[in-house]
Design an enzyme around this catalytic site. Sequence first.
Site, PDB file in Angstrom:
ATOM      1  CE  LYS A 143      -2.757   2.187   4.508  1.00  0.00           C
ATOM      2  NZ  LYS A 143      -1.879   1.029   4.466  1.00  0.00           N
ATOM      3  CB  SER A 198      -0.930   0.017   1.213  1.00  0.00           C
ATOM      4  OG  SER A 198      -0.170   0.080   2.398  1.00  0.00           O
TER       5      SER A 198
END
Lengths: 175, 166
Positions: free
Chosen positions: A91, A43
């Site tokens: 993230k 990701s």
Amino acid sequence: MAQAHGWVKRYFKAFYKGFFVAVPVAVTFLDRVACVARVEGASMQPSLNPGGSQSSDVVLLNHWKVRNFEVHRGDIVSLVSPKNPEQKIIKRVIALEGDIIRTIGHKNRYVKVPRGHIWVEGDHHGHSFDSNSFGPVSLGLLHALATHILWPPERWQKLESVLPPERSPVVQSEE
Amino acid sequence: MLRGVLGKTFRLVGYTIQYGCIAHCAFEYVGGVVMCSGPSMEPTIHNSDIVFAENLSRHFYGIQRGDIVIAKSPSDPKSNICKRVIGLEGDKIITTSPSDFFKNHSYVPMGHVWLEGDNLQNSTDSRYYGPIPYGLIRGRIFFKIWPLSDFGFLRESPNTERFADD
């Protein structure tokens, strides 16, 4: 016989001293100052794990920098997953409280980040389970700031806090 | 003279670090004493009551419906809230008050819990800010130590109709 007894007693005394000093200090250090973690998944490509499952990056996580929940747009952070508390996700911070951002694939086209929350996204849009899926996350879930890649050695680097210009907020809140 | 003072200072710093780390491990992994403020958990917990919170249930994911928990406030990570768990993930929650005619319900999302104070008239809780992630929970309150007139394990919820059948 007395000499052997003295040796055993000194050994246990040293053992308890080491145990009750070393273990709490080490645990506190790993919880409050810094620790390392292996990154899994795609990701955050290409910033992290560009090689996919062949070689996972190991990053240095800095708890001390986020002890007052101060993060900046563009920081790479680790947080407790809002959907699964047993898991941590890593993230990039895209928006802070008060910002209005344009989302990718969220049910609302524009979202204003509520007070005490942040908006996080993986760099690899489309392959990332991030705020576009679960919405803004509370700052209380913040775990650490990822500052460096430690392994593999050819990928030693300081992680830059860079906000991709196409993802900058539509309206930025006053600092 | 200077070496003696320096030696003593280092020893003091060493002990402070050591006991600070032991305290961190105790509060983080075992539990601690907490003072609650606010009226939102009356009559179970009153303003300025002192309670004992344990953090083992959180780490072993053993928080259950009906537990009173301390959690980080979703809108202010530096402050804590103290509420009762009404619903776990997947539970059906009635979001309207019992006096409303049309009942509105929703399901608690994965990884979240629904919290409500026992003093429903005077409590800002999940009815206002929605379900909160389980990761914000810090500990479970199970024992009151002050005031002494109320010493002991905490009562069941006075609002049993808030627990919907799942």
